[in-house]
Design a protein around this motif. Sequence first.
Motif, PDB file in Angstrom:
ATOM      1  N   MET A 140       0.732  -1.221   0.085  1.00  0.00           N
ATOM      2  CA  MET A 140       0.218   0.292  -0.010  1.00  0.00           C
ATOM      3  C   MET A 140       0.897   1.496   0.288  1.00  0.00           C
ATOM      4  O   MET A 140       0.695   2.074  -0.982  1.00  0.00           O
ATOM      5  N   THR A 141       1.697   1.106   0.956  1.00  0.00           N
ATOM      6  CA  THR A 141       2.804   2.974   0.837  1.00  0.00           C
ATOM      7  C   THR A 141       3.810   2.740   0.130  1.00  0.00           C
ATOM      8  O   THR A 141       3.690   3.908  -0.228  1.00  0.00           O
ATOM      9  N   GLY A 142       3.877   1.396  -0.734  1.00  0.00           N
ATOM     10  CA  GLY A 142       5.904   1.201  -1.147  1.00  0.00           C
ATOM     11  C   GLY A 142       4.748   2.215  -2.742  1.00  0.00           C
ATOM     12  O   GLY A 142       5.146   2.773  -3.717  1.00  0.00           O
ATOM     13  N   LEU A 143       3.297   1.518  -3.305  1.00  0.00           N
ATOM     14  CA  LEU A 143       2.363   1.568  -4.775  1.00  0.00           C
ATOM     15  C   LEU A 143       1.939   3.391  -5.093  1.00  0.00           C
ATOM     16  O   LEU A 143       2.386   3.923  -5.739  1.00  0.00           O
ATOM     17  N   GLY A 185       8.025   2.541  -5.438  1.00  0.00           N
ATOM     18  CA  GLY A 185       7.917   1.478  -6.136  1.00  0.00           C
ATOM     19  C   GLY A 185       7.527   0.622  -4.700  1.00  0.00           C
ATOM     20  O   GLY A 185       8.177   0.645  -3.743  1.00  0.00           O
ATOM     21  N   VAL A 186       7.573   0.090  -5.054  1.00  0.00           N
ATOM     22  CA  VAL A 186       7.079  -1.639  -4.501  1.00  0.00           C
ATOM     23  C   VAL A 186       8.872  -2.669  -4.761  1.00  0.00           C
ATOM     24  O   VAL A 186       8.730  -3.290  -5.892  1.00  0.00           O
ATOM     25  N   SER A 187       9.713  -2.776  -4.356  1.00  0.00           N
ATOM     26  CA  SER A 187      10.698  -3.674  -4.434  1.00  0.00           C
ATOM     27  C   SER A 187      10.658  -5.348  -4.492  1.00  0.00           C
ATOM     28  O   SER A 187      10.011  -5.619  -3.124  1.00  0.00           O
ATOM     29  N   LEU A 188      10.299  -5.930  -5.726  1.00  0.00           N
ATOM     30  CA  LEU A 188      10.463  -6.830  -5.456  1.00  0.00           C
ATOM     31  C   LEU A 188      11.830  -7.991  -5.334  1.00  0.00           C
ATOM     32  O   LEU A 188      10.756  -9.094  -4.468  1.00  0.00           O
ATOM     33  N   GLN A 189      12.543  -7.272  -5.154  1.00  0.00           N
ATOM     34  CA  GLN A 189      14.287  -8.317  -4.767  1.00  0.00           C
ATOM     35  C   GLN A 189      13.399  -7.740  -2.689  1.00  0.00           C
ATOM     36  O   GLN A 189      13.549  -9.099  -1.966  1.00  0.00           O
ATOM     37  N   LEU A 203      -0.409  -4.466 -15.438  1.00  0.00           N
ATOM     38  CA  LEU A 203       0.745  -3.833 -16.195  1.00  0.00           C
ATOM     39  C   LEU A 203       0.564  -3.988 -17.911  1.00  0.00           C
ATOM     40  O   LEU A 203       0.788  -3.167 -18.520  1.00  0.00           O
ATOM     41  N   LYS A 204      -0.273  -4.906 -18.027  1.00  0.00           N
ATOM     42  CA  LYS A 204      -1.311  -4.581 -19.591  1.00  0.00           C
ATOM     43  C   LYS A 204      -2.204  -3.779 -20.008  1.00  0.00           C
ATOM     44  O   LYS A 204      -1.590  -3.295 -20.969  1.00  0.00           O
ATOM     45  N   GLU A 205      -2.239  -3.422 -18.944  1.00  0.00           N
ATOM     46  CA  GLU A 205      -3.515  -1.941 -18.628  1.00  0.00           C
ATOM     47  C   GLU A 205      -2.708  -1.114 -18.179  1.00  0.00           C
ATOM     48  O   GLU A 205      -2.633   0.196 -19.060  1.00  0.00           O
ATOM     49  N   GLU A 206      -1.364  -1.147 -18.029  1.00  0.00           N
ATOM     50  CA  GLU A 206      -0.528   0.093 -18.362  1.00  0.00           C
ATOM     51  C   GLU A 206      -0.815   0.795 -17.290  1.00  0.00           C
ATOM     52  O   GLU A 206      -0.347   1.762 -16.939  1.00  0.00           O
ATOM     53  N   LEU A 207      -1.308   0.481 -16.048  1.00  0.00           N
ATOM     54  CA  LEU A 207      -1.568   1.354 -14.782  1.00  0.00           C
ATOM     55  C   LEU A 207      -0.012   0.675 -13.783  1.00  0.00           C
ATOM     56  O   LEU A 207      -0.182   1.452 -12.676  1.00  0.00           O
ATOM     57  N   LEU A 208       0.467  -0.685 -14.086  1.00  0.00           N
ATOM     58  CA  LEU A 208       1.511  -0.184 -13.533  1.00  0.00           C
ATOM     59  C   LEU A 208       2.814  -0.692 -14.319  1.00  0.00           C
ATOM     60  O   LEU A 208       1.812  -1.115 -15.450  1.00  0.00           O
ATOM     61  N   TYR A 209       3.805  -0.763 -13.750  1.00  0.00           N
ATOM     62  CA  TYR A 209       5.260  -0.783 -14.951  1.00  0.00           C
ATOM     63  C   TYR A 209       5.889  -1.117 -13.792  1.00  0.00           C
ATOM     64  O   TYR A 209       6.174  -1.095 -12.249  1.00  0.00           O
ATOM     65  N   ILE A 210       7.466  -1.978 -14.747  1.00  0.00           N
ATOM     66  CA  ILE A 210       8.227  -2.239 -13.753  1.00  0.00           C
ATOM     67  C   ILE A 210       9.804  -1.232 -13.890  1.00  0.00           C
ATOM     68  O   ILE A 210       9.697  -1.487 -15.009  1.00  0.00           O
ATOM     69  N   ASP A 211       9.909  -1.305 -13.436  1.00  0.00           N
ATOM     70  CA  ASP A 211      11.576  -0.009 -13.356  1.00  0.00           C
ATOM     71  C   ASP A 211      12.415  -0.813 -12.967  1.00  0.00           C
ATOM     72  O   ASP A 211      12.738  -0.844 -11.279  1.00  0.00           O
ATOM     73  N   GLY A 212      13.504  -1.566 -13.346  1.00  0.00           N
ATOM     74  CA  GLY A 212      13.800  -2.361 -12.608  1.00  0.00           C
ATOM     75  C   GLY A 212      13.326  -3.731 -11.789  1.00  0.00           C
ATOM     76  O   GLY A 212      13.094  -4.375 -11.928  1.00  0.00           O
ATOM     77  N   ASP A 213      13.979  -2.838 -10.376  1.00  0.00           N
ATOM     78  CA  ASP A 213      13.359  -3.864  -9.267  1.00  0.00           C
ATOM     79  C   ASP A 213      12.064  -3.901  -9.211  1.00  0.00           C
ATOM     80  O   ASP A 213      11.464  -4.671  -8.006  1.00  0.00           O
ATOM     81  N   ASN A 214      11.789  -2.661  -9.285  1.00  0.00           N
ATOM     82  CA  ASN A 214      10.746  -2.170  -8.514  1.00  0.00           C
ATOM     83  C   ASN A 214       9.342  -2.063  -9.265  1.00  0.00           C
ATOM     84  O   ASN A 214       9.362  -1.812 -10.536  1.00  0.00           O
ATOM     85  N   LEU A 215       8.051  -2.089  -8.933  1.00  0.00           N
ATOM     86  CA  LEU A 215       6.612  -2.163  -9.490  1.00  0.00           C
ATOM     87  C   LEU A 215       6.608  -1.106  -8.955  1.00  0.00           C
ATOM     88  O   LEU A 215       6.033  -0.833  -7.833  1.00  0.00           O
ATOM     89  N   LYS A 216       6.091  -0.337 -10.025  1.00  0.00           N
ATOM     90  CA  LYS A 216       5.453   1.513  -9.293  1.00  0.00           C
ATOM     91  C   LYS A 216       4.239   1.904 -10.341  1.00  0.00           C
ATOM     92  O   LYS A 216       3.672  -0.051 -11.310  1.00  0.00           O
TER      93      LYS A 216
END
Length: 388
Positions: A322-325, A330-334, A356-369
């Motif tokens: 919740m806080t990361g997004l 973002g949220v670190s997947l690691q 991700l498909k709807e482009e509401l989220l994206y992955i930037d390196g290790d982070n979900l944003k």
Amino acid sequence: MILNTDSNRTELVEGVGIYIHIPFCKQACFYCDFHFSTSLKKKDELIDALIVELELRKSEFENDTVATIYFGGGTPSLLSLEEINQILNAVFLNYKVIENPEITLEANPDDLSETKILELAKSKINRLSIGVQSFFETDLKLMNRAHNATEAKQCLDLATQYFDNISVDLIYGIPGATHEQWQENIQTVLDFNIPHISSYALTVEPKTALESLIKKGKIEDVDEVHAETQFHMLIDELKAANFQHYELSNFGKSGYFSINNSAYWKGKKYIGIGPSAHSFNGESRSWNIANNSKYIMAIQFKELPSEVEILSLNDKYNEYVMTGLRTIWGVSLQTVETVFGSDFKSYILNQSEKYLKEELLYIDGDNLKVSTKGKFLSDGIASHLFKI
């Protein structure tokens, strides 16, 4: 001449936080569901109780250093400088505090006379969070704010002469407020060269005066599409003015992010002092009773009037998501894999696939944003990534 500056600001300060809840207001804003009282009869007793609670809880931070002190409410600017200093002295007496802590005072424009601002600028307070909300009289009356538009501009004119680190609160999505008026609200803050803006959609909370007035047809209901349009206007305008959108509701110029709030979002420990105040130590959350009289009575008997919730692994994961997004980080997947386990990492990736498909989220390196397109929906998206 600016008297109150802090050349050592950074967004990543090691240390813990102390939040101090001042539960008094001159009058009730129609939209507010925070704990407060419009009677100041118990103010002296309450301040004494805050000081005692600070003493009672010092062992919780005996191995930690305090980096931020935040006066919230309610309306902390109702306090005199002497009362503020009494509370701050108790903090510095009972806790280890870094050399240049961020000390924020939430304030209403009608309290910020030139005399009050000058007093505060000579105190340990080094950051003001000013609840302007709007520069239009119709908006302020609709929300039952205690100040008027003239006072809002006058206090910013004065505050910027004495304080460097200032945040202004604005509310969007107000019924009847046009996009042109919202644009003018944003521009007015920018014209004062304010380095931080917190902005929130007007929300109809249960059991508030706003909810009642809407049900009675005296105020239009909030239009979510209207609010979302104004939210994206805000993003565009502040990006052009070199603000970073570092949290869903917060925008800051470089070096002016709220250290206190950034620590919350990064899962740092904090103690909440006062009635209804919440605390977090990494393993549990606690919250004080939301009743001034009962709080004062318990503290007088050296008892902490609080309830405690021990957080499960799922709870901790859900809060991290919740806080990361909501933030620029973002949220670190690691981190998800290291702290919560590989099953949690697989789960969050599977749950994210649709967004991700709807482009509401994206992955930037290790982070979900969250993408710009998805920001207005970020809390709802986060809830679909939760572990129940």
